[in-house]
Each structure stands twice: as structure tokens, then as C-alpha cells.
Design an enzyme around this catalytic site. Structure first.
Site, PDB file in Angstrom:
ATOM      1  N   ASP A 159       7.022  -4.658 -10.039  1.00  0.00           N
ATOM      2  CA  ASP A 159       7.006  -6.005 -10.813  1.00  0.00           C
ATOM      3  C   ASP A 159       7.999  -6.287 -11.860  1.00  0.00           C
ATOM      4  O   ASP A 159       8.649  -5.298 -12.384  1.00  0.00           O
ATOM      5  CB  ASP A 159       5.555  -6.204 -11.483  1.00  0.00           C
ATOM      6  CG  ASP A 159       5.323  -7.611 -11.497  1.00  0.00           C
ATOM      7  OD1 ASP A 159       6.009  -8.661 -10.964  1.00  0.00           O
ATOM      8  OD2 ASP A 159       4.339  -7.973 -12.436  1.00  0.00           O
ATOM      9  N   ASN A 206       2.226 -14.275  -2.426  1.00  0.00           N
ATOM     10  CA  ASN A 206       3.498 -14.596  -2.803  1.00  0.00           C
ATOM     11  C   ASN A 206       4.267 -15.589  -1.958  1.00  0.00           C
ATOM     12  O   ASN A 206       5.288 -16.115  -2.402  1.00  0.00           O
ATOM     13  CB  ASN A 206       4.379 -13.231  -2.723  1.00  0.00           C
ATOM     14  CG  ASN A 206       4.110 -12.283  -3.662  1.00  0.00           C
ATOM     15  OD1 ASN A 206       4.457 -11.043  -3.567  1.00  0.00           O
ATOM     16  ND2 ASN A 206       3.949 -12.624  -5.143  1.00  0.00           N
TER      17      ASN A 206
HETATM   18  C1  IPE Z   1       2.389  -8.251  -7.243  1.00  0.00           C
HETATM   19  O1  IPE Z   1       3.275  -8.760  -8.226  1.00  0.00           O
HETATM   20  C2  IPE Z   1       2.906  -8.277  -5.842  1.00  0.00           C
HETATM   21  C3  IPE Z   1       4.124  -7.591  -5.720  1.00  0.00           C
HETATM   22  C4  IPE Z   1       4.811  -6.682  -6.496  1.00  0.00           C
HETATM   23  C5  IPE Z   1       4.785  -7.759  -4.437  1.00  0.00           C
HETATM   24  P1  IPE Z   1       3.130 -10.478  -8.521  1.00  0.00           P
HETATM   25  O2  IPE Z   1       4.055 -10.652  -9.693  1.00  0.00           O
HETATM   26  O3  IPE Z   1       3.124 -11.222  -7.418  1.00  0.00           O
HETATM   27  O4  IPE Z   1       1.605 -10.376  -9.120  1.00  0.00           O
HETATM   28  P2  IPE Z   1       0.958 -11.302 -10.275  1.00  0.00           P
HETATM   29  O5  IPE Z   1       0.899 -12.717  -9.665  1.00  0.00           O
HETATM   30  O6  IPE Z   1       1.623 -10.781 -11.681  1.00  0.00           O
HETATM   31  O7  IPE Z   1      -0.221 -10.967 -10.461  1.00  0.00           O
HETATM   32  C1  IPE Z   2       8.262  -8.447  -8.165  1.00  0.00           C
HETATM   33  O1  IPE Z   2       9.016  -9.219  -9.239  1.00  0.00           O
HETATM   34  C2  IPE Z   2       8.709  -8.733  -6.717  1.00  0.00           C
HETATM   35  C3  IPE Z   2       7.818  -9.547  -6.052  1.00  0.00           C
HETATM   36  C4  IPE Z   2       6.547  -9.954  -6.366  1.00  0.00           C
HETATM   37  C5  IPE Z   2       8.157  -9.844  -4.823  1.00  0.00           C
HETATM   38  P1  IPE Z   2       8.480 -10.654  -9.923  1.00  0.00           P
HETATM   39  O2  IPE Z   2       9.256 -11.612  -8.808  1.00  0.00           O
HETATM   40  O3  IPE Z   2       6.999 -10.796  -9.677  1.00  0.00           O
HETATM   41  O4  IPE Z   2       9.024 -10.813 -11.051  1.00  0.00           O
HETATM   42  P2  IPE Z   2       8.364 -11.481 -12.535  1.00  0.00           P
HETATM   43  O5  IPE Z   2       6.792 -10.897 -12.423  1.00  0.00           O
HETATM   44  O6  IPE Z   2       8.464 -12.793 -12.271  1.00  0.00           O
HETATM   45  O7  IPE Z   2       9.093 -10.952 -13.631  1.00  0.00           O
HETATM   46 MG    MG Z   3       5.540 -10.896 -10.953  1.00  0.00          MG
END
Ligand code: IPE
Ligand code: IPE
Ligand code: MG
Length: 263
Positions: free
Chosen positions: A37, A85
């Protein structure tokens, strides 16, 4: 794999060498699961579009996968794309899929060199044909590997996995009286794999986000503020060292505590 395998890959005198030497190789987590994340935040800090964070995150994946294999982890599971996602803008989703395809194509040789077996967990049937084709090439191409199992969680949801397992158990004709935890786990995507001992989440969020809900029942949770694109070998070694200092109880008491209680 072993300390030697790891040291062979760390330049002499590099600070990671001292970390590697502290690892107790007889007490490695059998399965490490990671919630990658913080890609968006990494990009925002640099005034870049979110997708640049995802692009930069690939280097972290490379480093983490090779470190895991050299350490000798049994299983490494990376959360790449959750069912939730899909709520993101279509352009971000398509870039993520494109990066995944590119990663698989360019890393197949590295996976093979490190004896890594590639697998996917999630509702892959809902992914586009080109992504599925690339995944299949990766799975078939590494099927003979006997080292670390590398799961990518893709279009994955923990609740969806449990629902899918229940459906499969019904389809297999399992009778209610036959069903227990062990039998049920055989219908999960991770059938036959050890449960994660260590769950790592990057970028500081204290939540599970629908990841491996069944399997993390007794996982040790390690949250780091490091954003995923900055995560490297050092961070994985630090997480494992922290894990090795934990006292796991599984609801019981440790011998040391039992001795205190007996006094
Ligand atoms: C969890 O991260 C999903 C992945 C790392 C693929 P998200 O960024 O989607 O989770 P939330 O929305 O912060 O819970
Ligand atoms: C994790 O990074 C990647 C995926 C969930 C695919 P994010 O895209 O969730 O990054 P933040 O949480 O917005 O920083
Ligand atoms: Mg995230």
C-alpha cells in the site's frame, strides 16, 4: 536457500549484511503475506500522477520477491489488486493490469533463476483474456520450480474467497457433518499452503482490507510507515527480525508464563 544465498547477493560491507546475519534461519515465517500500500501517496509526495507510484512499486516487488526466495521463505503472497479496487478510475485499473503483464513478461527469467513457482489467487476468471494469458504463461513457465511459492492476489477478496470455498465444498458434495476447519481450508485458493505467519502492511494503515481473512487468524501483524515503492530487502529483513522477537501464543500460555503461574 540460506544465509549464504542471501549474502552472495548483498554487496560486501552493505548495511543489509548485518541485518541478514541476525536472521534466525531455523525460525523463518513459512508464509509471508504483504499488503502493498501507499503507491498513490508516494506519487502525490512527488507531485506525480498516481500511476507513477504503481510503476515505481514494481521495483519493490522485484526486490521483495528475490529477497524472499533467497531467504528461503516457503510462500510469499502479495496483494496486487482487490475486488474493491475496481472502484478506481478505469485508467488507473488498466495501468495496473498493464504493469502486471509487463512485470510477468520481464521477470519470468528471474523467477526461474530463483526457482520460484508463480501462482495467482483470486477471481481470475473475471480478468481480461490478455491478462489471463500472461498469468497462465507465468504459472506454466514456473510449474517445475521447487523453491518459494509466489502468490499474487489479483481480483482478490477474502470474503469472496470464503464464499467461493463454500460453493466448491457444496459442489463437491461435502456433507455438513464432514465439514471442519481443515476440510474447509482445502477449498480455499490457498489449499495445501501454510497460513501466513507474518502479515506486513506498508504505509501505516492499520487495517486488513479484506485480505486472507481466513488464513490470517493467528498471523503476526507488522505495519510500517514505509510506502510500498520505497520497500526493499532491508525492510523485509527488518519485518522478519521483528517477527522473530514476537511471542506467539495461539490462545495458550508459553512455558515461561506457565512456570510463573505455577509458583
Ligand atoms: C489494499 O489496499 C489492496 C491492495 C494492496 C491491492 P487499498 O489501498 O485498496 O486498501 P484501502 O482502500 O486503504 O482499505
Ligand atoms: C497500493 O497503493 C496499490 C494498489 C492498491 C493496487 P495505493 O494505490 O492504494 O496507494 P495509496 O493508498 O492511495 O497511497
Ligand atoms: Mg491504498
Amino acid at each position: 536457500m540460506s544465509l549464504e544465498q542471501l549474502l552472495a547477493w548483498i554487496p560486501a560491507g552493505h548495511p543489509d549484511e548485518a541485518l541478514a546475519r541476525q536472521i534466525q534461519f531455523d525460525r523463518l515465517p513459512a508464509h509471508v503475506a504483504i499488503i502493498m500500500d501507499g503507491n498513490g501517496r508516494w506519487a502525490a509526495q512527488r507531485h506525480l500522477p498516481r500511476v507513477e507510484g504503481h510503476r515505481a512499486g514494481i521495483e519493490a516487488v522485484r526486490d521483495t520477491v528475490e529477497t524472499g526466495a533467497r531467504l528461503g521463505l516457503g510462500v510469499l503472497t502479495l496483494y496486487a489488486f482487490s475486488i474493491e479496487n475496481w472502484k478506481r478510475p478505469a485508467s488507473e485499473v488498466s495501468t495496473l493490469m498493464l504493469l502486471l503483464k509487463r512485470y510477468l513478461r520481464s521477470e519470468l527469467k528471474t523467477l526461474l533463476r530463483n526457482d520460484i513457482r508463480f501462482q495467482v489467487i483470486g477471481r481470475t476468471e473475471e480478468l481480461s483474456a490478455d491478462v489471463r494469458r500472461e498469468l497462465q504463461t507465468g504459472i506454466e513457465g514456473t510449474a517445475q520450480s521447487t523453491g518459494m511459492l509466489f502468490n499474487v492476489a489479483l481480483n482478490y477478496g477474502g470474503r469472496a474467497e470464503i464464499v467461493d470455498a463454500a460453493r466448491r465444498a457444496m459442489e463437491a458434495g461435502v456433507r455438513p457433518e464432514e465439514l471442519d476447519e481443515e476440510r474447509f481450508a482445502q477449498f480455499l485458493y490457498t489449499a495445501g499452503q501454510p497460513d501466513p505467519d507474518l502479515l506486513i502492511r506498508t504505509s501505516g494503515e492499520m487495517r486488513v482490507s479484506n485480505y486472507l481473512l481466513w488464513q490470517i487468524a493467528y498471523a503476526e501483524i507488522y505495519v510500517t510507515d514505509t510506502l510500498w515503492p520505497d520497500f526493499r530487502r532491508r525492510h523485509l529483513l527488518e519485518a522478519i527480525l521483528a517477527y522473530q522477537k514476537r511471542e506467539r501464543r495461539y490462545g495458550g500460555i508459553t512455558p515461561a508464563r506457565a512456570a510463573i503461574g505455577a509458583q
